[in-house]
Design an enzyme around this catalytic site. Sequence first.
Site, PDB file in Angstrom:
ATOM      1  N   LYS A  25      33.046  28.042 104.370  1.00  0.00           N
ATOM      2  CA  LYS A  25      32.071  29.138 104.518  1.00  0.00           C
ATOM      3  C   LYS A  25      30.675  28.685 104.101  1.00  0.00           C
ATOM      4  O   LYS A  25      29.696  28.999 104.760  1.00  0.00           O
ATOM      5  CB  LYS A  25      32.502  30.330 103.659  1.00  0.00           C
ATOM      6  CG  LYS A  25      31.375  31.302 103.357  1.00  0.00           C
ATOM      7  CD  LYS A  25      31.768  32.346 102.335  1.00  0.00           C
ATOM      8  CE  LYS A  25      30.580  33.177 101.873  1.00  0.00           C
ATOM      9  NZ  LYS A  25      29.716  32.534 100.885  1.00  0.00           N
ATOM     10  N   ASN A  26      30.603  27.968 102.987  1.00  0.00           N
ATOM     11  CA  ASN A  26      29.275  27.657 102.462  1.00  0.00           C
ATOM     12  C   ASN A  26      28.645  26.429 103.106  1.00  0.00           C
ATOM     13  O   ASN A  26      27.570  25.999 102.699  1.00  0.00           O
ATOM     14  CB  ASN A  26      29.324  27.543 100.932  1.00  0.00           C
ATOM     15  CG  ASN A  26      29.487  28.926 100.315  1.00  0.00           C
ATOM     16  OD1 ASN A  26      29.272  29.933 100.979  1.00  0.00           O
ATOM     17  ND2 ASN A  26      29.883  28.979  99.048  1.00  0.00           N
ATOM     18  N   ARG A  95      22.551  34.841 102.249  1.00  0.00           N
ATOM     19  CA  ARG A  95      21.515  33.973 101.671  1.00  0.00           C
ATOM     20  C   ARG A  95      20.738  33.221 102.746  1.00  0.00           C
ATOM     21  O   ARG A  95      19.899  32.372 102.439  1.00  0.00           O
ATOM     22  CB  ARG A  95      22.167  32.935 100.752  1.00  0.00           C
ATOM     23  CG  ARG A  95      23.091  33.477  99.688  1.00  0.00           C
ATOM     24  CD  ARG A  95      22.440  34.284  98.629  1.00  0.00           C
ATOM     25  NE  ARG A  95      21.437  33.593  97.853  1.00  0.00           N
ATOM     26  CZ  ARG A  95      20.526  34.218  97.113  1.00  0.00           C
ATOM     27  NH1 ARG A  95      20.490  35.530  97.052  1.00  0.00           N
ATOM     28  NH2 ARG A  95      19.635  33.525  96.424  1.00  0.00           N
ATOM     29  N   ASP A 119      26.191  38.210  97.463  1.00  0.00           N
ATOM     30  CA  ASP A 119      26.923  38.977  96.462  1.00  0.00           C
ATOM     31  C   ASP A 119      26.090  39.243  95.222  1.00  0.00           C
ATOM     32  O   ASP A 119      25.262  38.420  94.832  1.00  0.00           O
ATOM     33  CB  ASP A 119      28.189  38.214  96.087  1.00  0.00           C
ATOM     34  CG  ASP A 119      29.210  38.280  97.213  1.00  0.00           C
ATOM     35  OD1 ASP A 119      29.170  39.243  97.985  1.00  0.00           O
ATOM     36  OD2 ASP A 119      30.033  37.353  97.307  1.00  0.00           O
ATOM     37  N   ASP A 307      32.849  29.441  91.993  1.00  0.00           N
ATOM     38  CA  ASP A 307      33.598  30.243  92.971  1.00  0.00           C
ATOM     39  C   ASP A 307      35.119  30.166  92.781  1.00  0.00           C
ATOM     40  O   ASP A 307      35.854  30.892  93.425  1.00  0.00           O
ATOM     41  CB  ASP A 307      33.236  29.793  94.397  1.00  0.00           C
ATOM     42  CG  ASP A 307      31.762  29.926  94.651  1.00  0.00           C
ATOM     43  OD1 ASP A 307      31.302  31.034  94.903  1.00  0.00           O
ATOM     44  OD2 ASP A 307      31.054  28.906  94.553  1.00  0.00           O
ATOM     45  N   VAL A 329      26.971  29.350  85.738  1.00  0.00           N
ATOM     46  CA  VAL A 329      26.126  29.203  86.930  1.00  0.00           C
ATOM     47  C   VAL A 329      25.434  30.524  87.281  1.00  0.00           C
ATOM     48  O   VAL A 329      24.228  30.554  87.559  1.00  0.00           O
ATOM     49  CB  VAL A 329      26.950  28.661  88.116  1.00  0.00           C
ATOM     50  CG1 VAL A 329      26.086  28.541  89.375  1.00  0.00           C
ATOM     51  CG2 VAL A 329      27.550  27.303  87.766  1.00  0.00           C
TER      52      VAL A 329
HETATM   53  N1  EPU Z   1      18.497  29.942  91.031  1.00  0.00           N
HETATM   54  C1  EPU Z   1      17.245  30.306  90.573  1.00  0.00           C
HETATM   55  N2  EPU Z   1      16.202  30.238  91.461  1.00  0.00           N
HETATM   56  C2  EPU Z   1      16.363  29.841  92.758  1.00  0.00           C
HETATM   57  C3  EPU Z   1      17.656  29.475  93.202  1.00  0.00           C
HETATM   58  C4  EPU Z   1      18.708  29.550  92.317  1.00  0.00           C
HETATM   59  O1  EPU Z   1      17.055  30.665  89.413  1.00  0.00           O
HETATM   60  O2  EPU Z   1      15.388  29.813  93.515  1.00  0.00           O
HETATM   61  C5  EPU Z   1      19.635  30.041  90.101  1.00  0.00           C
HETATM   62  C6  EPU Z   1      20.614  31.158  90.505  1.00  0.00           C
HETATM   63  O3  EPU Z   1      20.165  32.412  90.067  1.00  0.00           O
HETATM   64  C7  EPU Z   1      21.897  30.695  89.856  1.00  0.00           C
HETATM   65  C8  EPU Z   1      21.804  29.171  89.973  1.00  0.00           C
HETATM   66  O4  EPU Z   1      20.422  28.872  90.175  1.00  0.00           O
HETATM   67  O5  EPU Z   1      21.884  31.069  88.500  1.00  0.00           O
HETATM   68  C9  EPU Z   1      22.633  28.561  91.067  1.00  0.00           C
HETATM   69  O6  EPU Z   1      22.338  29.186  92.304  1.00  0.00           O
HETATM   70  P1  EPU Z   1      22.453  28.411  93.695  1.00  0.00           P
HETATM   71  O7  EPU Z   1      21.102  28.379  94.297  1.00  0.00           O
HETATM   72  O8  EPU Z   1      23.150  27.119  93.455  1.00  0.00           O
HETATM   73  O9  EPU Z   1      23.387  29.383  94.497  1.00  0.00           O
HETATM   74  P2  EPU Z   1      23.248  29.843  96.027  1.00  0.00           P
HETATM   75  O10 EPU Z   1      22.739  28.736  96.847  1.00  0.00           O
HETATM   76  O11 EPU Z   1      22.583  31.150  96.067  1.00  0.00           O
HETATM   77  C10 EPU Z   1      25.599  29.001  96.768  1.00  0.00           C
HETATM   78  C11 EPU Z   1      26.819  29.619  97.363  1.00  0.00           C
HETATM   79  C12 EPU Z   1      27.538  30.438  96.305  1.00  0.00           C
HETATM   80  C13 EPU Z   1      27.926  29.508  95.160  1.00  0.00           C
HETATM   81  C14 EPU Z   1      26.670  28.834  94.612  1.00  0.00           C
HETATM   82  C15 EPU Z   1      26.949  27.826  93.522  1.00  0.00           C
HETATM   83  C16 EPU Z   1      26.235  29.933  99.654  1.00  0.00           C
HETATM   84  C17 EPU Z   1      25.943  30.876 100.764  1.00  0.00           C
HETATM   85  N3  EPU Z   1      26.458  30.469  98.476  1.00  0.00           N
HETATM   86  O12 EPU Z   1      24.764  30.083  96.360  1.00  0.00           O
HETATM   87  O13 EPU Z   1      28.725  30.939  96.895  1.00  0.00           O
HETATM   88  O14 EPU Z   1      28.567  30.235  94.156  1.00  0.00           O
HETATM   89  O15 EPU Z   1      25.963  28.161  95.672  1.00  0.00           O
HETATM   90  O16 EPU Z   1      27.799  26.834  93.974  1.00  0.00           O
HETATM   91  O17 EPU Z   1      26.290  28.737  99.851  1.00  0.00           O
HETATM   92  C18 EPU Z   1      30.370  32.527  97.427  1.00  0.00           C
HETATM   93  O18 EPU Z   1      30.696  31.803  98.361  1.00  0.00           O
HETATM   94  O19 EPU Z   1      31.058  33.519  97.075  1.00  0.00           O
HETATM   95  C19 EPU Z   1      29.144  32.230  96.701  1.00  0.00           C
HETATM   96  C20 EPU Z   1      28.532  33.117  95.921  1.00  0.00           C
END
Ligand code: EPU
Length: 435
Positions: A25-26, A95, A119, A307, A329
Amino acid sequence: MNSATMWRIEPSGPLVGDVEISGSKNAVTKLMVASLLAEGPSTVDNAPRIGDVDITADMLRSVGAGVSVDGSTVIVDPAAGLEGKVPVTYSGLNRVPILLVGPLLHRVGEVSVPVVGGDRIGTRPINFHVEALRALGAEIRVTDEGLEAKAARLHGARVRLPFPSVGATETVLLTASLAEGRTVLENAAIEPEVVELALFLQRMGARIELRPDRQFVIEGVSRLRGAHQRLGGDRIEAFSYLAAGLATRGSVRIIGCAQDRLVTAITTLQRMGARFEITDETIAASADGLLGPAAVSTRPHPGFMTDWQAPLVVLFTQVAGMSVLHETVFEDRLSYLAALRAMGAQIELFDQCLVGEACRFHQGEWLHSAVVRGGCPMEGTEMDMPDIRGAFAYVIAAAVGTSPSVVHGVRYLERGYDRVFEKFSSLGLRISEIH
Ligand code: EPU
């Protein structure tokens, strides 16, 4: 796709059998976004049939790309003229909007995207993306509705992320590949799904190097071509079903997710006493008796991924002894536990960092550690699914309950898990749809 909004789940004893794992998915939505950078169509195979792919396909169509989703094959053709405005109707769904900024700036020069969703597991700001895009030459204005960006020409830069964010790393990879000159990204996320995007961009003609110490170096090129890639298996889906098997004292064998994506997960379950049989194609987990407890802290890759945390905590409720989980995280990713407590699980939440070193949330009031007493009976109940991973955890919890449960909000499951009704049913779970 399943159209029911609720499921009734009966405790059905051990879940046993094989589950074919779908593509990740991701990764899938990110490859779809990357396809906009090419001069011709791209194809992604082994795509999961999930709501997030449909949402992303519609979003790409809304900016003028041709997208076809046929079973597990997704084709994205950006050849027709693209436009830079993603309609606000796509606000808050996933996202992807923020990831579209870099590619659309390259193609159109002026972009507006709606508020990013996904989410509710923390505040999830986009400041790292915004700072990185600015460093690469974009002019950005963040508004109440979303984000507006402009760039005459994007250029390479040195960017250091404050935390190895998956999304911000992807923003940099997607933006720097066609920017002029060299980009060095430090403290990058190196999750397998991020690497999968980097490999896809490399197939498109991008020059990307992954160095030790979380560093990507990208030499911008002037054009990219369409590419074809088969997605690797979804390690979150894989772990979720392995945990469902163990929690119900059954045994699940997953097919189609490589072992190297699950190293930390397998080690964690082995430490709890699970037995693994691993081949090139399959991974099976079982247990001889009751599993033991564990103390686990979530981490960016190669650590224990956030996750995997929700299915693991349900498993903790079924083992002998006290387990501890520290979520590092996302600051607010334990609220799904309220429903498990209502079922009778004994879980205490803390704002302290209970396993490993202090995390970014140690001074706040976020309840991000949990202590779980295993072995308490959990009665069936009615639950509202909170998010994708919490939703799957509720299905496992319902499966180990002492009486039937009703779960609402099946759309959360379907946004992230391919054919989840069929897969659970084939393992012996008695589920019925309530329309
Ligand atoms: N963060 C910031 N500022 C930013 C970006 C991130 O402070 O500009 C912080 C977030 O708030 C969090 C941390 O950095 O505390 C990590 O966030 P990350 O950017 O890594 O997460 P994401 O890209 O929004 C993706 C996955 C998530 C998964 C995370 C961590 C997708 C669509 N989503 O989210 O997946 O948990 O990486 O591996 O790729 C899920 O599939 O259920 C899911 C939530």
